[in-house]
Enzyme design. Structure first.
Site, short mmCIF file in Angstrom:
data_model
loop_
_atom_site.label_atom_id
_atom_site.label_comp_id
_atom_site.label_asym_id
_atom_site.label_seq_id
_atom_site.Cartn_x
_atom_site.Cartn_y
_atom_site.Cartn_z
N GLY A 1 -29.91 3.79 -20.18
CA GLY A 1 -30.16 5.22 -20.11
C GLY A 1 -29.13 6.10 -20.79
O GLY A 1 -29.46 7.21 -21.22
N SER B 1 -31.39 -2.12 -17.40
CA SER B 1 -31.71 -0.82 -16.83
C SER B 1 -32.86 -0.18 -17.61
O SER B 1 -33.88 -0.81 -17.84
CB SER B 1 -30.46 0.07 -16.80
OG SER B 1 -30.66 1.21 -16.00
N SER B 2 -32.70 1.07 -18.06
CA SER B 2 -33.77 1.73 -18.82
C SER B 2 -34.07 0.99 -20.11
O SER B 2 -35.20 1.02 -20.60
CB SER B 2 -33.38 3.18 -19.13
OG SER B 2 -33.19 3.91 -17.94
N GLU C 1 -31.91 -6.03 -14.36
CA GLU C 1 -31.92 -4.92 -13.41
C GLU C 1 -32.70 -3.70 -13.93
O GLU C 1 -32.13 -2.67 -14.28
CB GLU C 1 -30.47 -4.54 -13.04
CG GLU C 1 -29.76 -5.68 -12.32
CD GLU C 1 -28.39 -5.32 -11.78
OE1 GLU C 1 -27.91 -4.20 -12.01
OE2 GLU C 1 -27.77 -6.19 -11.12
N TRP D 1 -29.87 12.22 -20.36
CA TRP D 1 -30.43 11.13 -19.55
C TRP D 1 -31.01 11.66 -18.25
O TRP D 1 -32.16 11.37 -17.89
CB TRP D 1 -29.32 10.11 -19.27
CG TRP D 1 -29.70 8.97 -18.37
CD1 TRP D 1 -30.58 7.96 -18.63
CD2 TRP D 1 -29.18 8.71 -17.06
NE1 TRP D 1 -30.64 7.09 -17.57
CE2 TRP D 1 -29.78 7.52 -16.60
CE3 TRP D 1 -28.24 9.35 -16.25
CZ2 TRP D 1 -29.49 6.98 -15.34
CZ3 TRP D 1 -27.95 8.82 -15.01
CH2 TRP D 1 -28.57 7.64 -14.57
N TYR E 1 -39.48 8.26 -16.31
CA TYR E 1 -39.41 7.08 -17.17
C TYR E 1 -39.49 5.81 -16.34
O TYR E 1 -40.21 4.87 -16.65
CB TYR E 1 -38.11 7.12 -17.96
CG TYR E 1 -37.89 6.00 -18.94
CD1 TYR E 1 -38.12 6.20 -20.30
CD2 TYR E 1 -37.42 4.75 -18.54
CE1 TYR E 1 -37.91 5.17 -21.22
CE2 TYR E 1 -37.21 3.73 -19.44
CZ TYR E 1 -37.44 3.95 -20.78
OH TYR E 1 -37.22 2.94 -21.68
N HIS F 1 -24.26 -4.05 -13.16
CA HIS F 1 -25.33 -3.45 -13.98
C HIS F 1 -25.08 -3.54 -15.48
O HIS F 1 -26.02 -3.39 -16.26
CB HIS F 1 -25.49 -1.99 -13.57
CG HIS F 1 -26.83 -1.40 -13.87
ND1 HIS F 1 -28.02 -2.01 -13.53
CD2 HIS F 1 -27.19 -0.25 -14.49
CE1 HIS F 1 -29.03 -1.26 -13.91
NE2 HIS F 1 -28.56 -0.19 -14.50
#
Length: 278
Positions: free
Chosen positions: A40, A109-110, A133, A195, A203, A257
């Site tokens: 992100g 993540s994103s 993740e 973000w 999103y 992460h």
């Protein structure tokens, strides 16, 4: 590493980093390019270590800043709002411009949401997807942060990324995050606001909508949750992947992460293993 600006027909001027084996490196058996998609915060600076390791192993890798973030400029409508479908199409357009065909895609993540979107909507372009993740629904508390001023959003997110998303003492994670440098972190101060304003929640919910059993079975997917992360936070990953018969591994990356920051060597090894298995 070679950096360049690549202009695509959709009006985006991409900042791109390419990682290629040196002449002295033994060519890899698999020449599939590996696309490293930022999460992100939208900046590929934290993926450079992994890209460099992949190149040293004989692989070709590619990363970039996302449209509207850091050094990639784009019309505002190209990233407001940002959707997984939109990011997937933008990345495919970039690969077309670079004349790259099928690739392996990695994202946390994103960035993992973008990988799932590419596999769902453009499976012919993917050898496999490697995700870590992936948020598949709204995170509690983010609505409240979005109502704050830009300066407050930047400060809150900066603290969150540095102190919650990455391990502190183990793996020397916090020190490695800080060592990405003042220019990188200065870019992120701006990116955090973008973000939080245009990505978070909408999103991530859309990523969950794309993660159907049918879509998750279109191409091989390798899925991890960090061995140091709270598995309850990522329960949706286990649920969505499990319905499609995908095992979410917690034993591979002993981190939180940002594995590519705190354990780049192990992350690169995992990516190579996945590409070779696909």
């Amino acid at each position: 590493m070679e950096s360049m600006t690549v202009k695509t027909p959709d009006g985006v001027a991409w900042y791109v980093e390419r990682f290629s084996p040196s002449d002295k490196t033994t060519p890899a058996k698999d020449t599939t390019p590996i696309v490293l998609i930022p999460s992100g915060e939208g900046d590929c600076g934290n993926l450079r270590a992994v890209g460099t390791i992949l190149a040293a192993s004989g692989r070709h890798a590619l990363s970039f800043d996302l449209p509207g973030f850091s050094r990639t400029t784009a019309p505002k409508e190209a990233y407001t709002p940002t959707t997984p479908e939109g990011v997937a199409q933008q990345i495919i357009t970039l690969l077309d411009t670079l004349q790259l065909g099928r690739a392996a895609f990695f994202g946390s993540s994103s960035g993992g949401g973008a990988v799932l979107a590419i596999l769902a909507l453009h499976p012919e372009r993917a050898k496999c997807g490697i995700v870590h993740e992936v948020p598949l629904g709204p995170f509690p508390g983010f609505d409240e942060i979005q109502r704050k001023s830009d300066d407050e959003v930047s400060a809150i997110c900066g603290g969150f990324f540095a102190n919650v998303f990455i391990e502190q003492e183990e793996n020397n994670g916090k020190a490695k995050w800080d060592a990405l440098g003042p220019e990188y972190h200065a870019r992120l101060k701006r990116n955090y606001v973008t973000w939080m304003r245009v990505i978070v929640n909408g999103y991530e919910s859309a990523s969950g909508e794309l993660a159907t059993v049918e879509n998750l079975k279109k191409r091989p997917i390798f899925w991890t949750v960090g061995g140091m992360s709270d598995p309850k936070i990522w329960q949706q990953d286990f649920d969505f992947a499990g319905k499609a018969g995908i095992q979410v591994r917690t034993d591979v990356l002993h981190c939180m992460h940002f594995p590519y920051v705190s354990i780049p060597e192990k992350t690169a090894d995992w990516i190579i293993e996945c590409v070779e298995q696909a």
